[in-house]
Design a protein around this motif. Structure first.
Motif, PDB file in Angstrom:
ATOM      1  N   GLY A 196       0.796  -1.222   0.000  1.00 17.07           N
ATOM      2  CA  GLY A 196       0.000   0.000   0.000  1.00 17.07           C
ATOM      3  C   GLY A 196       0.825   1.265   0.000  1.00 17.07           C
ATOM      4  N   THR A 217      -1.567  -1.846   4.714  1.00 18.72           N
ATOM      5  CA  THR A 217      -2.158  -1.508   3.422  1.00 18.72           C
ATOM      6  C   THR A 217      -2.606  -0.052   3.427  1.00 18.72           C
ATOM      7  N   LEU A 250     -13.248  -2.841   5.970  1.00 18.97           N
ATOM      8  CA  LEU A 250     -14.357  -1.907   6.091  1.00 18.97           C
ATOM      9  C   LEU A 250     -15.651  -2.616   5.716  1.00 18.97           C
ATOM     10  N   VAL A 302     -18.848  -8.220   0.641  1.00 15.00           N
ATOM     11  CA  VAL A 302     -18.473  -6.991   1.359  1.00 15.00           C
ATOM     12  C   VAL A 302     -17.016  -6.658   1.051  1.00 15.00           C
ATOM     13  N   LYS A 362     -13.845  -6.772  -1.481  1.00 17.77           N
ATOM     14  CA  LYS A 362     -13.634  -6.805  -2.936  1.00 17.77           C
ATOM     15  C   LYS A 362     -12.173  -6.534  -3.272  1.00 17.77           C
ATOM     16  N   MET A 409      -8.541  -6.574  -1.354  1.00 19.40           N
ATOM     17  CA  MET A 409      -8.807  -7.070  -0.006  1.00 19.40           C
ATOM     18  C   MET A 409      -9.225  -8.546  -0.026  1.00 19.40           C
ATOM     19  N   LYS A 468      -6.127 -10.509   0.327  1.00 17.58           N
ATOM     20  CA  LYS A 468      -5.646 -10.351   1.695  1.00 17.58           C
ATOM     21  C   LYS A 468      -6.492 -11.193   2.656  1.00 17.58           C
TER      22      LYS A 468
HETATM   23  P1  ADP Z   1      -2.004  -3.793  -0.967  1.00 18.66           P
HETATM   24  O1  ADP Z   1      -0.938  -3.018  -1.670  1.00 18.66           O
HETATM   25  O2  ADP Z   1      -1.988  -3.519   0.500  1.00 18.66           O
HETATM   26  O3  ADP Z   1      -1.984  -5.269  -1.255  1.00 18.66           O
HETATM   27  P2  ADP Z   1      -4.582  -3.774  -2.390  1.00 18.66           P
HETATM   28  O4  ADP Z   1      -5.019  -2.659  -3.259  1.00 18.66           O
HETATM   29  O5  ADP Z   1      -4.171  -5.049  -3.056  1.00 18.66           O
HETATM   30  O6  ADP Z   1      -3.427  -3.193  -1.467  1.00 18.66           O
HETATM   31  O7  ADP Z   1      -5.737  -4.138  -1.360  1.00 18.66           O
HETATM   32  C1  ADP Z   1      -6.388  -3.185  -0.555  1.00 18.66           C
HETATM   33  C2  ADP Z   1      -7.637  -2.604  -1.252  1.00 18.66           C
HETATM   34  O8  ADP Z   1      -8.773  -3.446  -1.127  1.00 18.66           O
HETATM   35  C3  ADP Z   1      -8.098  -1.319  -0.621  1.00 18.66           C
HETATM   36  O9  ADP Z   1      -7.391  -0.196  -1.075  1.00 18.66           O
HETATM   37  C4  ADP Z   1      -9.574  -1.250  -0.976  1.00 18.66           C
HETATM   38  O10 ADP Z   1      -9.768  -0.434  -2.101  1.00 18.66           O
HETATM   39  C5  ADP Z   1      -9.947  -2.651  -1.361  1.00 18.66           C
HETATM   40  N1  ADP Z   1     -11.123  -3.164  -0.619  1.00 18.66           N
HETATM   41  C6  ADP Z   1     -12.173  -3.799  -1.174  1.00 18.66           C
HETATM   42  N2  ADP Z   1     -13.090  -4.149  -0.258  1.00 18.66           N
HETATM   43  C7  ADP Z   1     -12.642  -3.744   0.939  1.00 18.66           C
HETATM   44  C8  ADP Z   1     -13.159  -3.810   2.273  1.00 18.66           C
HETATM   45  N3  ADP Z   1     -14.333  -4.378   2.574  1.00 18.66           N
HETATM   46  N4  ADP Z   1     -12.428  -3.278   3.261  1.00 18.66           N
HETATM   47  C9  ADP Z   1     -11.240  -2.691   2.989  1.00 18.66           C
HETATM   48  N5  ADP Z   1     -10.697  -2.591   1.757  1.00 18.66           N
HETATM   49  C10 ADP Z   1     -11.374  -3.093   0.722  1.00 18.66           C
END
Ligand code: ADP
Ligand code: MG
Length: 697
Positions: A444, A618, A624, A646, A648, A651, A654
């Motif tokens: 992130g 991140t 969220l 919820v 997407k 995330m 992750k």
């Molecule tokens: P990283 O570099 O940390 O791997 P990613 O972009 O791959 O970042 O993953 C994090 C993203 O997931 C957030 O920026 C957000 O836009 C998205 N996301 C989708 N759904 C959710 C959720 N329910 N809660 C938090 N983030 C979410």
């Protein structure tokens, strides 16, 4: 930013502060009409008393303003210092000292080291130029950013410009909110007309902001008009005067909002609009009362839709002044959502409203039913940081005998109670973590912004010195994307946060991850004493991989899944207290490289090392749900949230990795906001932590 003809600015360090700029100059080559509005505080500072007595006036050439020292409540020497500084600056500029005005902001009660300002005057004068930002930087105190505003106006067919800068950010209360503002224009205007336009502009702007309800000793707003635009002289009451007053008001409101938004400790700008009041004075008073209420401000900090506090604040003012207003009949809305109407609460959806209140601007509207007068006030929320900034302000500010003012906010200088509590709590956590392993996935925003990179490196060092054994696994999403595009590989497609990777693409992935990001990160960590060692997933067969098949048999190209982790190499490194920094590239049975999602790689490594903790950094506050941060969740609940859609995009990868880690025996997994400096430390060494904690069921 376009600045008016004939004006020049400079900002330098004259030695009041240790290194930051602390002396600003506004200079006009042509003599100016000058006006000023000043604090009504009866303890006002020497430069304010001096300027207030001399303005409005014609023939002025310059204003010199210092930060770091308020030159207030210092005895009769204060006024003498003002004269001395104005004389020196006038001499350096080749004008008489009485054509120079002064302003100061900073700590109260410390004599101004005038000799430093005098010695710096020649440099201040010779470094002047077109950059208004230089001067704007030099007047900053606890401000976190410069505040600028400008407009181009046409008066009698002549185009002229107005450019202004200001500073806040605490001790901001109505009747001029500790602020300074400097407005420059090339319009020709009489001093009296400039003064009345400035007064009107302040009335609707700086007089309507509140950060903390504490009126300052040093507030001053100056306007200088040099006439170089060539318009015919603007007199009081003319059409051109109205145009000037309007433009000055727009600029002052823009600066006022910037000041409120950057209030000490503020996380949000609050705007309060009151309408339907019997007269303007009441409307203004009520708007400021709401914006200034500590309870309203605290609720806004916490995004708590406690709107009852708004009508309570209004009722208190109305009652104590016996104004003809009935607050129970008012209508109130927050972020455009009606919360009280027709004498009763509307029964608003508190969860949805709470999510809207997390936005950086919060709007509160109150419609009274007694008249047609209205007013707008601006303020900010009240955060823990406001108290932190102000509780120990003079204890943390050191004035040395030579007049240098420095801020030293090391723990040593805080109150003994705070220190005891902090150290006792921190030490008990530290002992709990000695020799425990924590895998940190670095991703992130924390990977992109320099200041965050530095705080991340600092945190890893601190963890290590506290006896914890950190293992870093990094991602590289944005940089891989840029490089792919630069090399003509086109745009990548993502499936649930996983990059579809072609056979040629995987070489770029490896080049960026192992060749660039990994080496950079290792260098960064080793600038201090981390003893970081870069390891690719291929090294010693750390990450064995095979082709990963996506959901529903989807072909993701050279994306791999980890089949085995050879953690022996990591064990050797950890034994010797090295910090492994892993680039998530997998080695296939066929010798090919696979692109492994860094979230997944971190989970597998945490399992293989039997890590105590797995932390994902991140760029969101955590998981969220409907805009709300989920601070704690079980594995089963998390699976349900993935299934419910919820979660997407990135995330998903992750969350699945989190579940995999928990299933593999990692007891605690955290998802933290890498945009907040030191969030890893805050997570490990405080009880409630930050971000989202995912637990085993
Ligand atoms: P990283 O570099 O940390 O791997 P990613 O972009 O791959 O970042 O993953 C994090 C993203 O997931 C957030 O920026 C957000 O836009 C998205 N996301 C989708 N759904 C959710 C959720 N329910 N809660 C938090 N983030 C979410
Ligand atoms: Mg990701």
């Amino acid at each position: 930013m376009r600045t008016p003809r004939g004006f020049a600015f400079s900002g330098i360090n004259c030695g009041i502060k240790a290194a930051r700029k602390d002396l600003a100059l506004v200079y006009s080559e042509a003599p100016c009409a000058a006006a000023g509005c000043f604090t009504v505080n009866a303890s006002r500072a020497a430069p304010v008393r001096d300027a207030a007595a001399r303005l409005p006036a014609g023939g002025m050439h310059a204003i010199v303003a210092n930060s770091g020292n308020a030159n207030a409540l210092v005895g009769p020497g204060g006024e003498r210092d003002v004269r001395e500084v104005c004389e020196a600056v006038g001499k350096a500029l080749g004008v008489s000292g009485d054509k120079v005005l002064a302003a100061s902001t900073g700590v109260i009660g410390v004599p101004l080291p005038a000799s430093k300002l005098v010695a710096a005057a020649p440099q201040l004068a010779s470094s002047r130029g077109g950059a208004i930002e230089q001067a704007a930087q030099a007047i900053m105190t606890t401000d976190t950013r410069v505040k600028l505003a400008s407009r181009v106006v046409t008066v009698g067919g002549v185009e002229a410009s107005i450019a202004a800068f200001a500073k806040g950010s605490g001790m901001i209360a109505p009747e001029l909110a500790t602020m300074l503002a400097f407005i420059t224009t090339d319009l020709a205007v009489t001093p009296a007309a400039l003064q009345s336009a400035l007064k009107r502009a302040c009335h609707a702007s700086f007089d309507m902001i509140t950060v903390d309800g504490d009126m300052s000793t040093n507030d001053a707003v100056f306007a200088l008009a040099n006439g170089l635009a060539g318009n015919s002289l603007i007199e009081e009451g003319s059409d051109a005067h109205a145009v000037l007053a309007e433009a000055m008001q727009v600029i002052c409101i823009e600066l006022a909002r910037q000041i409120a938004e950057d209030g000490e400790g503020a996380t949000k700008l609050v705007e309060v609009r009151v309408a339907g009041a019997p007269d303007e004075a009441i409307a203004r008073d009520l708007a400021r009362a709401v914006a200034g209420s500590s309870l309203v401000k605290s609720a806004i900090f916490g995004a708590d839709p406690n709107w009852g506090r708004v009508l309570s604040a209004i009722g208190a003012r109305v009652g104590s002044h016996r104004w003809p207003v009935d607050p129970t009949r008012a209508a109130v809305s927050v972020q455009g959502t009606s919360v009280y109407e027709g004498g009763a609460p509307t029964g608003v959806d508190a969860v949805a409203l709470r999510a809207r209140m997390r936005e950086p601007h919060v709007l509160i509207e109150v419609r009274l039913t007694e008249g047609a007068a209205s007013a707008v006030s601006w303020g900010c929320d009240l955060s823990y940081d406001y108290v932190k900034i102000n509780a120990d302000y003079t204890s943390l500010t050191h004035a040395s005998p030579d007049g240098t003012v420095a801020r030293d906010d090391r723990l040593t200088n805080y109150s003994p109670g705070f220190k005891r509590a902090l150290l006792v709590e921190a030490l008990s956590y530290i002992s709990k973590f000695t020799n425990k392993r924590a895998v940190v996935k670095y991703g992130g925003a924390a990977m992109v912004k320099d200041s965050l990179k530095a705080s991340f490196a600092n945190d890893i060092n601190l963890l290590r010195s506290a006896g914890l054994l950190p293992i870093v696994v990094h991602g590289g999403g944005p940089e891989i994307t840029h490089t792919m595009e630069a090399l003509g590989h086109g745009k990548s497609e993502f499936v649930d946060g996983v990059r579809v990777t072609g056979r040629e693409d995987v070489k770029v992935v490896e080049m960026v991850l192992t060749g660039r990001i990994n080496t950079e990160l290792v260098s960064l960590l080793n600038q201090s004493t981390a003893n970081a060692v870069g390891v690719s997933g291929k090294d010693a067969g750390l990450l064995r991989a095979r082709k990963l098949i996506g959901d529903g048999g989807r072909d993701l190209g050279m994306v791999g899944e980890v089949t085995a982790v050879n953690h022996e190499l990591l064990e050797v490194l950890l034994e010797k207290k090295y910090v492994p920094v892993v680039s998530p590239v997998g080695l296939g049975a066929d010798g090919e490289g696979y692109n492994i999602n860094a979230d997944a790689a971190a989970a597998e490594i945490a399992i293989a090392l039997r890590a105590e903790k797995l932390i994902y950094l991140t760029d969101v506050p955590g998981i969220l749900d409907n805009g709300e941060l989920v601070s704690e969740i079980s594995a089963t609940q998390l699976s349900a949230k993935i299934a419910a859609g919820v979660i997407k995009g990135g995330m998903v990868a992750k969350a699945r990795s989190v579940l995999r880690a928990i299933e593999g025996g990692v007891a605690m997994v955290h998802i933290l906001d890498g945009r907040t400096p030191h969030s890893v430390i805050a997570e490990l060494f405080t009880d409630r932590g930050v971000g989202t904690l995912v637990r085993r069921d």
